[in-house]
Design a protein around this motif. Structure first.
Motif, short mmCIF file in Angstrom:
data_model
loop_
_atom_site.label_atom_id
_atom_site.label_comp_id
_atom_site.label_asym_id
_atom_site.label_seq_id
_atom_site.Cartn_x
_atom_site.Cartn_y
_atom_site.Cartn_z
N PRO A 32 0.82 -1.21 0.00
CA PRO A 32 0.00 0.00 0.00
C PRO A 32 0.86 1.26 0.00
O PRO A 32 1.85 1.33 0.71
N LEU A 33 0.45 2.23 -0.80
CA LEU A 33 1.21 3.48 -0.92
C LEU A 33 1.40 4.16 0.43
O LEU A 33 2.46 4.71 0.70
N TRP A 34 0.35 4.16 1.28
CA TRP A 34 0.39 5.00 2.47
C TRP A 34 1.47 4.59 3.46
O TRP A 34 1.80 5.34 4.35
N THR A 35 2.04 3.41 3.29
CA THR A 35 3.14 3.01 4.19
C THR A 35 4.50 3.40 3.62
O THR A 35 5.51 3.30 4.31
N VAL A 36 4.54 3.78 2.36
CA VAL A 36 5.83 4.02 1.71
C VAL A 36 5.93 5.38 1.03
O VAL A 36 6.97 5.72 0.48
N ARG A 37 4.87 6.16 1.08
CA ARG A 37 4.78 7.36 0.27
C ARG A 37 5.93 8.35 0.54
O ARG A 37 6.55 8.88 -0.39
N GLU A 38 6.25 8.57 1.82
CA GLU A 38 7.24 9.60 2.14
C GLU A 38 8.61 9.30 1.55
O GLU A 38 9.28 10.19 1.03
N GLY A 39 9.04 8.04 1.65
CA GLY A 39 10.34 7.67 1.08
C GLY A 39 10.31 7.68 -0.44
O GLY A 39 11.29 8.04 -1.09
N LEU A 40 9.18 7.28 -0.99
CA LEU A 40 9.05 7.19 -2.46
C LEU A 40 8.95 8.54 -3.12
O LEU A 40 9.45 8.75 -4.21
N MET A 41 8.23 9.45 -2.47
CA MET A 41 7.93 10.74 -3.07
C MET A 41 8.29 11.85 -2.09
O MET A 41 7.43 12.52 -1.54
N PRO A 42 9.61 12.03 -1.88
CA PRO A 42 10.06 13.06 -0.93
C PRO A 42 9.72 14.45 -1.44
O PRO A 42 9.50 14.64 -2.64
N ALA A 43 9.71 15.42 -0.54
CA ALA A 43 9.41 16.80 -0.92
C ALA A 43 10.45 17.35 -1.90
O ALA A 43 10.14 18.20 -2.73
N ALA A 44 11.66 16.85 -1.78
CA ALA A 44 12.75 17.24 -2.68
C ALA A 44 13.68 16.04 -2.79
O ALA A 44 13.66 15.16 -1.93
#
Ligand code: GTQ
Ligand code: FE2
Length: 363
Positions: A32-44
């Protein structure tokens, strides 16, 4: 149905049904995306590689020891020692996309012919006496010169001198590995061309400023010019600084002259995946901090400079190399003046519309 806040669910997973769901996701080959989103799609961009400096005074003696102990020949192919970023353990990569190596060729030694889809260049800090034969065209290597070996071109190197020669190799090896696009072929075991012309055929055809041979109607992706000579690079940088001193907008910043090595058929980068530049900072110059998407490797060609990478200062002299990861701010200042060679993966990011650049305050 159980209503969950996806964020806390990802963190605590206290609910038994939810735990079972995650287990079933896993068993079914799902995430599921919600467990990995931050690492996958960092702010920069959050590169794995870190800023790093390789002092020439450490590299050169180690390369010379390899020259004494390790033969060059079929199989290993090249006595090339890669700059390995400490944050990419086990990988001989300067950054996530760039290979940088010092290559050492002893007196009368030969590095046999091969070809690969990886694009390559050589930059010569010092010395002469080596010819690199690129698709049958012998190209002399001398101080300050940039030599190209476009992807899939046959190439071999031979040292005609009584002294060893060392130079910087840059290739897109990590990029091509990541893209799973590598092909490699061996050429003949013996040197295919022992001649040592002053000027390569490619230069005799193409190294005349602004003049395109009419026989060469078609644009090529990689530059047909196999060598960019220091005499020309030096003259271009000298002229930029002179013109800027007379009030003409010739430099990229105050006291900062720079040129890009381009393909004369298109005006674009000389290699499809690698950008190549030479920078000259006049005495008492400080550049503004710049960060860019994509990574680069620099080598001080002449003089001394202090480079600031991610707010850390590094004092550098001739031959010293440093890696700049994606989105890492870099500022350079010098008291006495300095020439710096730079290569990067910028054409890849430009082609994919991922290029971004931010200019900050002077460091
Ligand atoms: O000179 O052909 O540093 O194939 C790495 C791979 C140099 C070369 C390197 C190569 C070469
Ligand atoms: Fe090669």
């Amino acid at each position: 149905m159980v209503a969950v806040d996806p964020r806390s669910a990802a963190g605590t997973g206290s609910d038994r049904a939810l735990q079972q769901l995650y287990a079933d996701f896993d068993a079914a080959g799902l995430m599921p995306l919600w467990t990995v989103r931050e690492g996958l799609m960092p702010a920069a961009p959050a590169p794995r590689a870190v800023p790093h400096v390789w002092p020439w005074a450490e590299l050169l003696p180690l390369a010379a020891r390899a020259g004494d102990l390790v033969p060059v020949g079929r199989g290993g192919e090249r006595r090339a020692i890669a700059l390995a970023n400490p944050a990419l353990p086990g990988d001989p990569f300067a950054t996530g996309t760039l290979w940088a190596a010092v290559q050492y060729l002893g007196p009368k030694e030969v590095a046999p012919a091969h070809r690969h889809t990886q694009n390559a260049f050589r930059f010569v800090l010092d010395g002469e006496g080596v010819w690199t034969v690129v698709d049958g065209d012998p190209v002399a290597m001398r101080r300050g010169d940039l030599l190209l070996t476009p992807g899939w071109a046959w190439h071999e190197h031979h040292n005609t001198a009584d002294a060893p020669m060392v130079w910087l190799d840059g290739l897109d090896i990590p990029l091509v590995a990541g893209l799973e696009a590598g092909f490699f072929e061996f050429g003949p075991d013996e040197l295919t061309d022992t001649t040592t012309p002053v000027a390569s055929r490619g230069e005799r055809l193409w190294a005349h400023p602004g003049l395109r041979p009419l026989a060469a109607e078609r644009d090529t992706v990689s530059s047909p010019l196999p060598a960019y000579r220091w005499r020309h690079t030096d003259a271009a940088l000298t002229a930029q600084l002179e013109l800027a001193a007379q009030g003409h907008p010739a430099t990229v910043g105050p006291g900062h002259a720079a040129v890009r090595f381009v393909n004369p058929t298109t005006g674009r980068d000389a290699l499809p995946t690698v950008r190549l530049e030479m920078h000259r900072l006049a005495a008492a110059t400080a550049t503004t901090a710049v960060r860019e998407v994509g990574s680069s490797v620099w080598q001080v060609f002449d003089g001394e400079a202090t480079v600031t990478l991610d707010d850390r200062d590094h004092v550098l002299g001739t031959g010293d190399l440093f890696a700049v990861p994606s989105w890492c701010p870099v500022a350079i200042r010098t008291d006495a003046g300095a020439d710096l060679f730079r290569f990067s993966d910028a054409p890849v990011y430009a082609a994919l519309h991922l290029a971004r650049r931010q200019t900050g305050e002077p460091a």
